[in-house]
Every structure is written in structure tokens, then in C-alpha cells.
Design a protein around this motif. Structure first.
Motif, mmCIF file in Angstrom:
data_model
loop_
_atom_site.group_PDB
_atom_site.id
_atom_site.type_symbol
_atom_site.label_atom_id
_atom_site.label_comp_id
_atom_site.label_asym_id
_atom_site.label_seq_id
_atom_site.Cartn_x
_atom_site.Cartn_y
_atom_site.Cartn_z
ATOM 1 N N MET A 161 -48.346 -10.303 31.893
ATOM 2 C CA MET A 161 -49.753 -10.369 30.456
ATOM 3 C C MET A 161 -50.525 -11.677 30.390
ATOM 4 O O MET A 161 -51.722 -11.377 30.244
ATOM 5 C CB MET A 161 -49.634 -9.247 28.749
ATOM 6 N N TRP A 162 -49.351 -12.641 29.922
ATOM 7 C CA TRP A 162 -50.188 -14.180 29.138
ATOM 8 C C TRP A 162 -50.790 -14.348 30.856
ATOM 9 O O TRP A 162 -51.742 -15.224 30.887
ATOM 10 C CB TRP A 162 -49.149 -14.988 29.654
ATOM 11 N N ASP A 163 -50.116 -13.923 32.349
ATOM 12 C CA ASP A 163 -50.758 -14.770 33.328
ATOM 13 C C ASP A 163 -52.452 -13.889 33.942
ATOM 14 O O ASP A 163 -53.099 -14.228 34.363
ATOM 15 C CB ASP A 163 -49.590 -14.492 34.629
ATOM 16 N N ARG A 164 -52.346 -12.355 33.416
ATOM 17 C CA ARG A 164 -53.385 -11.539 33.975
ATOM 18 C C ARG A 164 -54.709 -11.903 33.180
ATOM 19 O O ARG A 164 -54.071 -12.100 32.010
ATOM 20 C CB ARG A 164 -52.815 -10.355 33.569
ATOM 21 N N THR A 183 -35.577 -5.706 27.720
ATOM 22 C CA THR A 183 -35.251 -7.458 27.708
ATOM 23 C C THR A 183 -35.595 -7.679 28.179
ATOM 24 O O THR A 183 -36.189 -8.607 28.786
ATOM 25 C CB THR A 183 -33.872 -7.686 26.998
ATOM 26 N N ASP A 184 -35.003 -7.592 30.164
ATOM 27 C CA ASP A 184 -35.261 -7.674 31.134
ATOM 28 C C ASP A 184 -36.933 -7.500 31.233
ATOM 29 O O ASP A 184 -37.193 -8.438 31.790
ATOM 30 C CB ASP A 184 -34.420 -7.670 31.861
ATOM 31 N N GLU A 185 -37.378 -6.471 31.511
ATOM 32 C CA GLU A 185 -38.527 -5.986 31.725
ATOM 33 C C GLU A 185 -39.323 -6.513 30.499
ATOM 34 O O GLU A 185 -40.893 -6.900 30.871
ATOM 35 C CB GLU A 185 -38.441 -4.554 31.379
ATOM 36 N N PHE A 186 -39.344 -6.095 29.132
ATOM 37 C CA PHE A 186 -39.649 -7.594 28.520
ATOM 38 C C PHE A 186 -40.296 -9.014 29.105
ATOM 39 O O PHE A 186 -41.400 -9.389 28.522
ATOM 40 C CB PHE A 186 -39.480 -7.341 27.210
ATOM 41 N N VAL A 187 -39.762 -9.124 28.991
ATOM 42 C CA VAL A 187 -39.972 -11.212 29.656
ATOM 43 C C VAL A 187 -40.541 -10.564 30.566
ATOM 44 O O VAL A 187 -40.968 -11.742 30.864
ATOM 45 C CB VAL A 187 -38.905 -11.577 29.653
ATOM 46 N N GLN A 188 -40.677 -10.627 31.788
ATOM 47 C CA GLN A 188 -41.391 -9.966 33.088
ATOM 48 C C GLN A 188 -43.177 -9.542 32.527
ATOM 49 O O GLN A 188 -43.540 -10.050 33.195
ATOM 50 C CB GLN A 188 -40.770 -9.416 34.174
ATOM 51 N N TRP A 189 -43.164 -8.558 31.631
ATOM 52 C CA TRP A 189 -44.053 -8.015 31.633
ATOM 53 C C TRP A 189 -45.064 -9.270 30.556
ATOM 54 O O TRP A 189 -46.504 -9.089 30.654
ATOM 55 C CB TRP A 189 -44.458 -7.176 30.138
ATOM 56 N N ASP A 207 -49.349 -0.707 36.790
ATOM 57 C CA ASP A 207 -50.350 -0.695 35.178
ATOM 58 C C ASP A 207 -49.420 0.180 34.674
ATOM 59 O O ASP A 207 -49.735 -0.213 33.014
ATOM 60 C CB ASP A 207 -51.832 -0.108 35.944
ATOM 61 N N THR A 208 -48.955 1.698 34.561
ATOM 62 C CA THR A 208 -48.380 2.277 33.755
ATOM 63 C C THR A 208 -47.733 1.852 32.831
ATOM 64 O O THR A 208 -47.605 2.127 31.820
ATOM 65 C CB THR A 208 -48.074 3.867 33.861
ATOM 66 N N ALA A 209 -46.747 1.153 33.186
ATOM 67 C CA ALA A 209 -45.383 0.380 33.141
ATOM 68 C C ALA A 209 -45.893 -0.626 31.663
ATOM 69 O O ALA A 209 -45.471 -0.906 30.999
ATOM 70 C CB ALA A 209 -44.803 0.452 33.721
ATOM 71 N N ASP A 210 -46.825 -1.482 31.994
ATOM 72 C CA ASP A 210 -47.514 -1.907 31.278
ATOM 73 C C ASP A 210 -48.421 -1.413 30.217
ATOM 74 O O ASP A 210 -47.780 -2.113 28.884
ATOM 75 C CB ASP A 210 -48.800 -3.104 32.223
ATOM 76 N N VAL A 211 -49.123 -0.497 30.190
ATOM 77 C CA VAL A 211 -49.580 0.222 29.475
ATOM 78 C C VAL A 211 -48.332 1.010 28.242
ATOM 79 O O VAL A 211 -48.394 0.592 27.240
ATOM 80 C CB VAL A 211 -50.056 0.919 29.702
#
Length: 98
Positions: A82-85, A72-78, A40-44
Motif C-alpha cells: 500500500m505504501w509503494d503503490r 500478521t504475515d499478510e499485514f506486513v506485505q500488504w 486487489d480484493t485481498a487489499d480491499v
């Protein structure tokens, strides 16, 4: 098998069982909560850097665009997360069993 070996085998079995019980009841749930909180902290952080990916204008996106090659790699996963949550409140409610 003599008595010493049987006692040692029994103690090893009890120790393994107690470790599994402790891990299942205490360690694993706390590790899970810590991992979710870190995510969650990384998402914020990612949202603060790249809010414009969701159509929210952000004045810092000009400066955070320099971070994109490193994330870049983290951005795609993030972005997928975010769209799935469904909602942030739902995610926090799951942590506290609401």
C-alpha cells in the motif's frame, strides 16, 4: 530413426510449440489479470479491517484487531504494498492499458 519416430518427433514439436503459443497469447494474460484482481480484493479486505494503520478512523478496527494474529504475515506485505503503490486508479489503469 525410422519414419514413424520422425513423424512422432515432429508432431511432439508442433504440439509443444502450439501449447506455448496458446499459453503465451491466451492463458498467461488471463491468469495475470485474475491474480491482480484477487490481490486487489485481498487489499480491499485488509484495508477495511485495518484502515487505522493509515490514519483513517474506522469503527470496525476494534473488532478486527482480533484478526491481527492470524493476518500478521499478510499485514506486513500488504502495508508495504500500500505504501509503494502510487494510487489505486493507476493500478486499475494498468490492467486496461491506460
Amino acid at each position: 530413426m525410422n519414419v514413424d519416430e520422425r513423424i512422432q518427433a515432429y508432431l511432439d514439436t508442433v504440439e509443444e510449440w502450439l501449447h506455448g503459443l496458446y499459453h503465451g497469447m491466451i492463458e498467461h494474460p488471463s491468469f495475470e489479470k485474475i491474480e491482480k484482481e484477487a490481490e486487489d480484493t485481498a487489499d480491499v479486505f485488509m484495508f477495511a479491517c485495518f484502515a487505522d494503520a493509515f490514519g483513517i478512523p474506522s469503527p470496525v478496527s476494534y473488532y478486527t484487531a482480533e484478526l491481527l494474529p492470524y493476518l500478521t504475515d499478510e499485514f506486513v506485505q500488504w502495508e508495504r504494498r500500500m505504501w509503494d503503490r502510487q494510487s489505486y486508479i493507476e493500478r486499475k489503469g494498468q490492467q486496461y492499458h491506460f
